[in-house]
Every structure is written in structure tokens, then in C-alpha cells.
Write a protein that holds these residues in place. Sequence first.
Motif, PDB file in Angstrom:
ATOM      1  N   ARG A  29       0.042 -15.311   3.142  1.00  0.00           N
ATOM      2  CA  ARG A  29       0.027 -14.157   4.041  1.00  0.00           C
ATOM      3  C   ARG A  29      -0.090 -14.616   5.499  1.00  0.00           C
ATOM      4  O   ARG A  29      -0.872 -15.503   5.839  1.00  0.00           O
ATOM      5  CB  ARG A  29      -1.158 -13.248   3.720  1.00  0.00           C
ATOM      6  CG  ARG A  29      -0.940 -12.410   2.469  1.00  0.00           C
ATOM      7  CD  ARG A  29      -2.186 -11.608   2.139  1.00  0.00           C
ATOM      8  NE  ARG A  29      -1.971 -10.776   0.964  1.00  0.00           N
ATOM      9  CZ  ARG A  29      -2.937 -10.407   0.129  1.00  0.00           C
ATOM     10  NH1 ARG A  29      -4.181 -10.793   0.360  1.00  0.00           N
ATOM     11  NH2 ARG A  29      -2.672  -9.654  -0.917  1.00  0.00           N
TER      12      ARG A  29
ATOM     13  N   ASP B  42       8.221 -11.995  -1.235  1.00  0.00           N
ATOM     14  CA  ASP B  42       6.997 -11.929  -2.027  1.00  0.00           C
ATOM     15  C   ASP B  42       7.201 -11.272  -3.391  1.00  0.00           C
ATOM     16  O   ASP B  42       6.681 -11.748  -4.405  1.00  0.00           O
ATOM     17  CB  ASP B  42       5.914 -11.166  -1.256  1.00  0.00           C
ATOM     18  CG  ASP B  42       5.320 -11.992  -0.120  1.00  0.00           C
ATOM     19  OD1 ASP B  42       5.702 -13.165   0.016  1.00  0.00           O
ATOM     20  OD2 ASP B  42       4.480 -11.440   0.621  1.00  0.00           O
TER      21      ASP B  42
ATOM     22  N   PRO C 138       2.122 -15.501  -2.792  1.00  0.00           N
ATOM     23  CA  PRO C 138       2.178 -14.653  -1.595  1.00  0.00           C
ATOM     24  C   PRO C 138       0.799 -14.402  -0.995  1.00  0.00           C
ATOM     25  O   PRO C 138       0.669 -14.219   0.215  1.00  0.00           O
ATOM     26  CB  PRO C 138       2.805 -13.354  -2.117  1.00  0.00           C
ATOM     27  CG  PRO C 138       3.604 -13.771  -3.304  1.00  0.00           C
ATOM     28  CD  PRO C 138       2.815 -14.875  -3.943  1.00  0.00           C
TER      29      PRO C 138
ATOM     30  N   ARG D 282       7.892 -12.816   4.146  1.00  0.00           N
ATOM     31  CA  ARG D 282       7.239 -11.818   3.307  1.00  0.00           C
ATOM     32  C   ARG D 282       8.214 -11.057   2.414  1.00  0.00           C
ATOM     33  O   ARG D 282       7.825 -10.548   1.367  1.00  0.00           O
ATOM     34  CB  ARG D 282       6.464 -10.821   4.187  1.00  0.00           C
ATOM     35  CG  ARG D 282       5.359 -11.455   5.018  1.00  0.00           C
ATOM     36  CD  ARG D 282       4.088 -11.698   4.184  1.00  0.00           C
ATOM     37  NE  ARG D 282       4.245 -12.637   3.090  1.00  0.00           N
ATOM     38  CZ  ARG D 282       4.172 -13.959   3.232  1.00  0.00           C
ATOM     39  NH1 ARG D 282       3.973 -14.504   4.404  1.00  0.00           N
ATOM     40  NH2 ARG D 282       4.304 -14.755   2.187  1.00  0.00           N
TER      41      ARG D 282
END
Length: 356
Positions: free
Chosen positions: A64, A339, A60, A336
Motif C-alpha cells: 500500500r 491489487d 497488496p 494499485r
Amino acid sequence: MHADDNIALEKFRFSSSITNDVWHKKTDAKAYEWWYFDALSDDGRDAVVIIFLDNFIFSPRYNRSDNDGNQARIPAIAFFYYRDGKILYRAINEFEPHEFEAGDTEPRCRIGGSFFELRTAPYGTGYQISINAQLYNNFKLEANFEWLTVEGDFRQSDSVDGAHHWNLVAPRADVSGKVSIISGSGTPTDTLQFRGTGYHDHNYDDRWLPATVSDWQWGRAHFNDATAVFYRYNECHNGGCVTKLLTVRDGELRERNAEFNDFHQKRDIFGIKFPQRMTFVTEDSVRLRVKHIKTIDSSFFYLRFLSEMTLTLRDGKPRKTIGITEFLAPKTLKYRWLDWLVDMRIGREGKGAKMA
């Protein structure tokens, strides 16, 4: 060949070179580079996969959305040991940038307490690999392997910016090694001896993976008289697709473009759609048939299989064996909300993963 495929070939560089199996110092935070080793045991029960990564493409922190190229790089070690088609031990450990060191003139890499390096002995040339990794629940994994090159070092290639580089360093290797599992109290709990046939390649690119690769399939199989490797690399945004079938026989590497067909689409439990069967056919009638027989590892963005592979060369004789294949679909790495699930499998700051 389609025009898009010509574009893809310009963005794809192939080599088979020990000299080029060095670190390429891609300093941008979105660039990545990894050295990959795998092997199947002589009895067919065990498989091992080892990856040294200068920038962990599944992390992750690498993926980003605000990664503008200034973020620190994320080295990692990934070790997988399978028995009878099931994961026995998995260690995925991230490290700080200062814990990475690699050679830019000779093949070697050290990440934390793990390393590989090229060594030459009276009986041949190969890679010494040492792994010291943290497992789930405070267990440790220690492993030492020798990857003795049997086939490899066939072709050189230049490195260029804005392209994917695939170095098929050693299509075939004799592999031997030992794996030890140690409890948090220091007590040995398991020991595995390995002997088999392996493979080693090396990939790098200076572009962000999820924005560059649509999907990526590859696999290899070792037959009594030949080695076969397929590689299907599909770039995003109509970048075209490169499909290669490579064979090694009698000490000669043959690189061929191949026509690809897939059959029986299926979804994995994590949602990845993949073909259960594939064929690769070249203009000179060399054919490779691939049938997945067991998913041995899976996630939201990659699958690893044991696959039945049947190779027919120009002699018309079909050869059949089991090989390792993979399917990579990086798009979900942008999401996201995944993650925290991905992080469950990653050990960080000297600690093992939260999930085995």
C-alpha cells in the motif's frame, strides 16, 4: 568495477550460515524476511518450491502506498508443486501477525499450521518442513519434507541496517517428502512422493522492496561434481548492481564477482521483459551459461523458469544440467490497479485463493 557497483556492494551482505538462518526481528512494516526452499526430483519431472515469509512482499497490503511503517506485518506461506514444467498445485496463504512465530537463536518458523525447524539426527543435520495450506475450491494441501544439508554453512556475516542480506544457507540438500491433497469433505484425492536434490537460502532487508530493487535474478544448478549459484541484484536509483557466481566443489565454496551478458530479450504474457539467455564470466575464466527452456510460473512482477545451465570450471570441462531460476521486477507492485488480480491467487482468513 563501476563506482555504483561499489556502492551496491556496501548495501549487499553475503553469508552461508546456519547460525544466521534465524529470525532478525525487523519490526518495521516495510521490512521483509523470507526463508526459501526448492528442489528438483531425481527423474527431472517434478519441482517443489516452499517459502516462509515474515512480511509477504507480493501482498497488496504490504505494498500500500500509504504504508508509513505502522501497518501490521503480513506473514505468509507459499507452496508450489510443478510436474513436467506445469503448475500442479499452488497454495499462497496470508495470515494474521499473531499467527507468526520464529526463533531468533535457532532456525525455526511457524506460520499458522505450517512450520520448519532445524533438526540433527545420526545421519545428518537438516530441516524438517511441514505444510498445512488451503487450496482453491476448499481443498487442502498437507506436506512433510526433510531437507538434509549436503553442502552449506561456509561463511558468517554481520547484519547491518539499510542493506540487503543474502544467506546461502545450503546450496545442496538431499530432499524427500510427501504431499497429500484432501477435498473439502475430507477425502484424499491425490498423493505425491518426492525424492530429489534441493537448495535453501534466506533473504532479509529493512527497506521497502519496490522502492529498493530494480530487478533481481538468481538461479542454481546441481552437477555431479559441483554446485553453481548465480545472483544478480540491481538496486534502484543508480544504486548499482551486484553480480555473483558461486561454486561449491570438494567441500569448498568459491565466491566470485562476475561479468554479466544477456541475450534475446523477450516479454512474458504479463509484460515483464527478460533475457532468454545469460552468461556469467569471472576473472579466472569460470563461466556459467543459462538458457531458459520453460516458464513454470509467472505474474506481473516475477517469473520462475526451468533453465538449462552449463558450467565450465578452470578444468575447461563443460557440465550441463537443468536448474531453477527466477526473475523479479518489483516496480509493478506499486500499481494499485493490479491489487484485485494479485488477490485472486492469495488465500486469506482461513480460506483458499479464488483462482487456482
